[in-house]
Design a protein around this motif. Structure first.
Motif, mmCIF file in Angstrom:
data_model
loop_
_atom_site.group_PDB
_atom_site.id
_atom_site.type_symbol
_atom_site.label_atom_id
_atom_site.label_comp_id
_atom_site.label_asym_id
_atom_site.label_seq_id
_atom_site.Cartn_x
_atom_site.Cartn_y
_atom_site.Cartn_z
ATOM 1 N N MET A 1 0.855 -1.195 0.000
ATOM 2 C CA MET A 1 0.000 0.000 0.000
ATOM 3 C C MET A 1 0.884 1.236 0.000
ATOM 4 O O MET A 1 1.791 1.367 0.808
ATOM 5 N N ALA A 2 0.676 2.153 -0.948
ATOM 6 C CA ALA A 2 1.504 3.354 -0.995
ATOM 7 C C ALA A 2 1.201 4.217 0.203
ATOM 8 O O ALA A 2 0.064 4.427 0.555
ATOM 9 N N MET A 3 2.220 4.734 0.817
ATOM 10 C CA MET A 3 2.066 5.581 1.991
ATOM 11 C C MET A 3 2.472 7.007 1.608
ATOM 12 O O MET A 3 3.441 7.219 0.853
ATOM 13 N N ASP A 4 1.819 8.029 2.164
ATOM 14 C CA ASP A 4 2.080 9.418 1.800
ATOM 15 C C ASP A 4 3.540 9.800 2.008
ATOM 16 O O ASP A 4 4.111 10.564 1.246
ATOM 17 N N ARG A 6 6.106 8.185 1.585
ATOM 18 C CA ARG A 6 7.031 7.550 0.650
ATOM 19 C C ARG A 6 7.109 8.314 -0.687
ATOM 20 O O ARG A 6 7.895 7.969 -1.553
ATOM 21 N N ASP A 58 5.138 -0.099 9.078
ATOM 22 C CA ASP A 58 4.564 -0.425 7.776
ATOM 23 C C ASP A 58 4.487 -1.933 7.562
ATOM 24 O O ASP A 58 3.535 -2.446 6.970
ATOM 25 N N ARG A 65 -3.370 -5.838 7.531
ATOM 26 C CA ARG A 65 -4.411 -5.561 6.533
ATOM 27 C C ARG A 65 -5.159 -6.839 6.152
ATOM 28 O O ARG A 65 -6.393 -6.847 6.057
ATOM 29 N N GLN A 76 -11.485 -0.465 1.055
ATOM 30 C CA GLN A 76 -11.587 0.984 0.894
ATOM 31 C C GLN A 76 -11.489 1.705 2.247
ATOM 32 O O GLN A 76 -10.773 2.701 2.390
ATOM 33 N N ASP A 79 -7.845 1.285 3.762
ATOM 34 C CA ASP A 79 -6.832 2.128 3.122
ATOM 35 C C ASP A 79 -7.073 3.609 3.405
ATOM 36 O O ASP A 79 -6.132 4.372 3.630
ATOM 37 N N ARG A 80 -8.331 4.003 3.421
ATOM 38 C CA ARG A 80 -8.633 5.417 3.680
ATOM 39 C C ARG A 80 -8.267 5.833 5.098
ATOM 40 O O ARG A 80 -7.672 6.894 5.307
ATOM 41 N N SER A 83 -4.064 4.964 5.793
ATOM 42 C CA SER A 83 -3.022 5.513 4.945
ATOM 43 C C SER A 83 -2.402 6.732 5.620
ATOM 44 O O SER A 83 -3.093 7.660 6.033
ATOM 45 N N GLY A 84 -1.084 6.696 5.765
ATOM 46 C CA GLY A 84 -0.394 7.829 6.376
ATOM 47 C C GLY A 84 -0.353 7.822 7.886
ATOM 48 O O GLY A 84 0.271 8.688 8.492
#
Length: 431
Positions: A1-4, A6, A58, A65, A76, A79-80, A83-84
């Motif tokens: 999952m992309a993290m802010d 990164r 992470d 997850r 959804q 992740d919302r 995230s971050g």
């Protein structure tokens, strides 16, 4: 999952071509312009290096997850909301911090039953018109509910402002109570996903307890109620919802309507203290051993038919109690003898009761090192108290009573400074 944190930042450094004419201007300005110069290539500036803690967090989050989605949280929402998110160092510090000194139970109770708190509680029991209806529905007396309200949030004034999702993620990542914290985090995400409450509304203590009656997310989902009928189970803003939810929790925890929570008793000379926190017998059984109610009153029919356990929270020198079944129902809220005593004694004062007949003794606080040394000493001399964690719980008191019996001492299970010194001497632990 992309993290802010990164994301790489791309800085485009725009260059401007030099259009200044070369040489002196001796004639008409040429009609052509110099060829434009291409801008320099973009410069890629990496984000700050990722810390080892962020990497570990992470890794836990990616692993968690799958468990969250298997438990019914949608991708959804997961992740919302996560995230971050980063671990909250204050939450982790508070969770790992053990008190250096253990407050004696007498001092704890004195702090619980302050004159101001008693006055506010007595006023609330007359002002809140919905209390009789809550009593009728759940069978829990209003004074018990008011005591919970007072203890948990100072009658709703001190609810906490920690982000519950981040707090539970921090505790789960830290690992000391991972399974529990992950379960509470999943419950919080499900509350958000249901639309009942938003992330911004889920505020509470550093340990995730929310609202006026400090419910964990799982308790909120299972036992919170909409008592005022506005369509929302509002334990943050509604007094009625908060107290009715507490009543529902206690009712599900085994509260028996019409039965007391405990009675102060007087023990006879030469009493066998080894039965403390062991025997659960009817009041008549205790009376046959010379145990009498401190107020001199007879037992009600409901109480007389209820098994009771003897408690000596400050040892043989302090007040004694026969704890009835509802004492243990209170402990479903917080599994601490001192907490349950505080709730019950405060409720008695709200109802007009007076102080105890036997006063609390003056006790010397024990520091963490002494409590742990006593547990280590008990194990060394053959009486297993459980882990040497400095928490004087039921296991430590049971082992201490057995050791006291072996030494022909009053087996009250009370860890005083004198008991610590005796134990350390026998086990060969030097100061």
């Amino acid at each position: 999952m992309a993290m802010d944190r990164r994301v790489f930042l791309v800085l485009l450094l725009a260059g401007c071509a030099d259009t200044t004419p070369q040489g002196p201007l001796t004639g008409p300005t040429p009609s052509h312009h110099p060829a434009p110069q291409p801008p320099p290539p973009p410069v890629m500036v990496p984000a700050p290096p990722v810390s080892a803690e962020e990497q570990a967090f992470d890794a836990w989050l990616a692993d968690f997850r799958g468990r969250a989605l298997a438990a019914g949280v949608s991708p959804q929402v997961f992740d919302r909301e996560l995230s971050g998110v980063t671990p909250n160092p204050k939450v982790i510090s508070l969770d790992s911090r053990q008190p250096e000194f253990s407050k004696p139970v007498g001092a704890y109770i004195a702090g619980v039953i302050s004159d101001d708190r008693v006055a506010i509680g007595r006023a609330k029991r007359e002002q809140l018109t919905f209390l009789p209806a809550i009593e009728a529905r759940y069978g829990v007396p209003r004074d018990i509910l008011l005591a919970v309200w007072a203890m948990e949030s100072a009658f709703g004034k001190l609810q906490g402002d920690f982000d519950v999702v981040r707090s539970m993620a921090s505790l789960a990542y830290d690992g000391r109570r991972r399974a529990w914290a992950e379960g509470e985090l999943i419950a919080a995400l499900k509350i958000i996903e249901s639309g009942e409450d938003t992330r911004e509304q889920l505020k509470g203590s550093w340990a995730g307890a929310m609202g006026q009656t400090q419910f964990l997310p799982s308790s909120y989902r299972a036992t919170a109620v909409d008592f005022d009928g506005d369509g929302r189970r509002d334990i943050w803003g509604s007094d009625a919802d908060s107290l009715a939810s507490a009543a529902n929790l206690l009712a599900k925890g085994g509260w028996k309507p019409g039965v007391g929570w405990a009675k102060e008793v007087i023990l006879p000379a030469g009493f066998d203290y080894s039965v403390t926190e062991v025997e659960k017998q009817l009041p008549a059984w205790w009376e046959a051993k010379g145990v009498k109610r401190a107020d001199g009153l007879p037992w009600t029919a409901q109480d007389a038919a209820s098994p009771a356990m003897l408690l000596l929270p400050a040892g043989a020198a302090g007040p004694a109690f026969l704890a009835l079944p509802n004492h243990f129902a209170i402990r479903t809220y917080n599994n601490s003898t001192s907490y349950a005593l505080g709730i019950g004694l405060l409720a008695d004062r709200f109802a007009g009761g007076g102080p105890l007949v036997t006063p609390w003794p003056v006790e010397t606080p024990l520091n963490m090192a002494d409590r742990m040394a006593a547990q280590i000493a008990l194990a060394r001399v053959g009486f297993n108290p459980g882990p040497a964690d400095g928490v004087v719980g039921a296991g430590t008191r049971k082992a201490l009573r057995a050791w006291q019996q072996s030494q022909q001492l009053p087996a009250d299970g009370y860890l005083s400074s004198d008991m610590v010194a005796r134990l350390k001497a026998q086990a060969g632990i030097t100061p």
